[in-house]
Write a protein that holds these residues in place. Structure first.
Motif, short mmCIF file in Angstrom:
data_model
loop_
_atom_site.label_atom_id
_atom_site.label_comp_id
_atom_site.label_asym_id
_atom_site.label_seq_id
_atom_site.Cartn_x
_atom_site.Cartn_y
_atom_site.Cartn_z
N ASP A 37 -5.58 7.58 -4.20
CA ASP A 37 -6.53 6.96 -5.12
C ASP A 37 -5.98 5.66 -5.72
OD1 ASP A 37 -8.35 8.96 -4.67
OD2 ASP A 37 -7.83 10.09 -6.48
N ALA A 38 -4.67 5.51 -5.74
CA ALA A 38 -4.05 4.31 -6.30
C ALA A 38 -4.08 3.13 -5.33
CB ALA A 38 -2.60 4.60 -6.70
N VAL A 39 -4.38 3.41 -4.07
CA VAL A 39 -4.37 2.36 -3.05
C VAL A 39 -5.76 1.74 -2.95
CG1 VAL A 39 -3.95 1.80 -0.63
CG2 VAL A 39 -2.59 3.59 -1.75
N THR A 40 -5.84 0.49 -3.36
CA THR A 40 -7.06 -0.31 -3.21
C THR A 40 -6.66 -1.63 -2.58
OG1 THR A 40 -6.91 -1.40 -5.36
CG2 THR A 40 -8.08 0.74 -5.29
N LEU A 41 -7.62 -2.31 -1.99
CA LEU A 41 -7.33 -3.61 -1.41
C LEU A 41 -6.90 -4.60 -2.50
CD1 LEU A 41 -10.23 -3.83 1.18
CD2 LEU A 41 -7.79 -3.62 1.68
N ARG A 42 -7.55 -4.53 -3.64
CA ARG A 42 -7.22 -5.44 -4.73
C ARG A 42 -5.80 -5.20 -5.23
NH1 ARG A 42 -10.05 -8.84 -8.16
NH2 ARG A 42 -12.02 -8.23 -7.23
N GLU A 43 -5.42 -3.94 -5.42
CA GLU A 43 -4.07 -3.64 -5.90
C GLU A 43 -3.01 -3.98 -4.85
OE1 GLU A 43 -2.63 -2.73 -8.90
OE2 GLU A 43 -4.61 -3.42 -9.51
N ALA A 44 -3.32 -3.74 -3.59
CA ALA A 44 -2.37 -4.10 -2.52
C ALA A 44 -2.19 -5.61 -2.49
CB ALA A 44 -2.86 -3.57 -1.17
N ALA A 45 -3.27 -6.35 -2.66
CA ALA A 45 -3.18 -7.82 -2.68
C ALA A 45 -2.34 -8.28 -3.86
CB ALA A 45 -4.58 -8.42 -2.76
N ARG A 78 -10.93 -0.38 2.43
CA ARG A 78 -9.84 0.43 1.89
C ARG A 78 -9.44 1.52 2.89
NH1 ARG A 78 -9.95 5.33 -0.77
NH2 ARG A 78 -8.14 5.71 -2.09
N ASP A 79 -10.44 2.13 3.53
CA ASP A 79 -10.15 3.17 4.53
C ASP A 79 -9.32 2.61 5.68
OD1 ASP A 79 -11.35 5.23 3.20
OD2 ASP A 79 -13.03 5.44 4.58
N ALA A 80 -9.61 1.38 6.09
CA ALA A 80 -8.84 0.76 7.17
C ALA A 80 -7.39 0.55 6.74
CB ALA A 80 -9.47 -0.57 7.58
N ALA A 125 0.83 -1.21 0.00
CA ALA A 125 0.00 0.00 0.00
C ALA A 125 0.86 1.26 0.00
CB ALA A 125 -0.94 -0.01 1.20
N ARG A 126 1.95 1.24 0.76
CA ARG A 126 2.87 2.40 0.76
C ARG A 126 3.47 2.62 -0.62
NH1 ARG A 126 3.99 0.72 5.89
NH2 ARG A 126 5.75 -0.55 5.26
N ALA A 127 3.85 1.55 -1.28
CA ALA A 127 4.41 1.66 -2.63
C ALA A 127 3.37 2.23 -3.59
CB ALA A 127 4.92 0.31 -3.12
N GLN A 168 10.76 13.86 2.51
CA GLN A 168 11.12 12.48 2.16
C GLN A 168 9.91 11.56 2.03
OE1 GLN A 168 13.84 11.58 5.30
NE2 GLN A 168 15.39 13.00 4.54
N GLU A 169 8.83 11.90 2.68
CA GLU A 169 7.64 11.05 2.70
C GLU A 169 6.42 11.84 2.23
OE1 GLU A 169 7.77 7.88 3.29
OE2 GLU A 169 9.84 7.81 4.00
N ARG A 170 6.56 12.48 1.08
CA ARG A 170 5.52 13.41 0.59
C ARG A 170 4.14 12.77 0.51
NH1 ARG A 170 8.34 17.68 -3.24
NH2 ARG A 170 10.35 17.64 -2.22
N ALA A 171 4.05 11.61 -0.08
CA ALA A 171 2.74 10.97 -0.25
C ALA A 171 2.14 10.59 1.10
CB ALA A 171 2.86 9.75 -1.15
N ALA A 172 2.95 10.03 1.98
CA ALA A 172 2.46 9.67 3.31
C ALA A 172 2.05 10.92 4.08
CB ALA A 172 3.53 8.89 4.07
#
Length: 182
Positions: free
Chosen positions: A33-41, A58-60, A23-25, A103-107
């Motif tokens: 928006d790129a983080v979904t459970l399906r994509e993380a899996a 997804r929120d969790a 998910a971090r990647a 260093q962690e802009r997205a986060a």
């Protein structure tokens, strides 16, 4: 038991940690928006149903990523505070905050954005409050009554967070932001 990468990763590894890493990647590549459970899996090499063992939504998953971000931010602030002389601690934690944002802009954007409801995620709320406590405690070291400590804490946070947001958004460099702390 299957010997496929997905099944083996779940049964012999740390699925939760693997999903958070994935998910971090995804977050770094394309934002929240790129983080979904399906994509993380998929990125973790597990079935699309596997994330539900640890994250009901997804929120969790995003809240867990943001929680890890606040824990990392707190660690940086604590380290900066501990390494600095008492008179320099406030500026030191400000620099650590700016460094984290750079260093962690997205986060950073996820952690402080409006996408997550902290009230719905106790771990996230607690981690955010613990990171903020480093600043509050550093201001309190300087002395004063509760009202003045609260006021100065909000002022210091407003300054550094504003600068950090400009850094995270690429509007100014971290070096330029640091000039605002001196």
């Amino acid at each position: 038991m299957s010997t496929s990468g997905g099944k083996a990763a779940y049964h012999h590894g740390d699925l939760r940690r693997g999903l958070l890493t994935a998910a971090r990647a995804l977050l770094h590549q394309g934002g929240p928006d790129a983080v979904t459970l399906r994509e993380a899996a998929r990125a973790a090499g597990v079935s699309h149903n596997a994330p539900y063992r640890h994250f009901p939504s997804r929120d969790a998953l995003l809240a867990a990523v943001a929680t890890d971000g606040f824990l990392a931010l707190r660690a940086r602030l604590d380290a900066a505070r501990s390494a600095a002389a008492p008179a320099d601690r406030l500026v030191a934690i400000g620099r650590a905050y700016l460094g984290f944002a750079a260093q962690e802009r997205a986060a950073f954007r996820l952690m402080f954005g409006s996408a997550l409801d902290r009230a719905a995620h106790a771990d996230l709320r607690e981690a955010a409050e613990a990171a903020f406590a480093v600043l509050r405690d550093t201001v309190a070291e300087r002395g004063g009554d509760a009202a003045s400590i609260a006021r100065e804490t909000v002022r210091a946070w407003g300054l550094v967070h504003g600068l950090a947001t400009l850094v995270a958004d690429g509007q100014i460099t971290p070096e330029a932001a640091e000039t605002g702390l001196a």
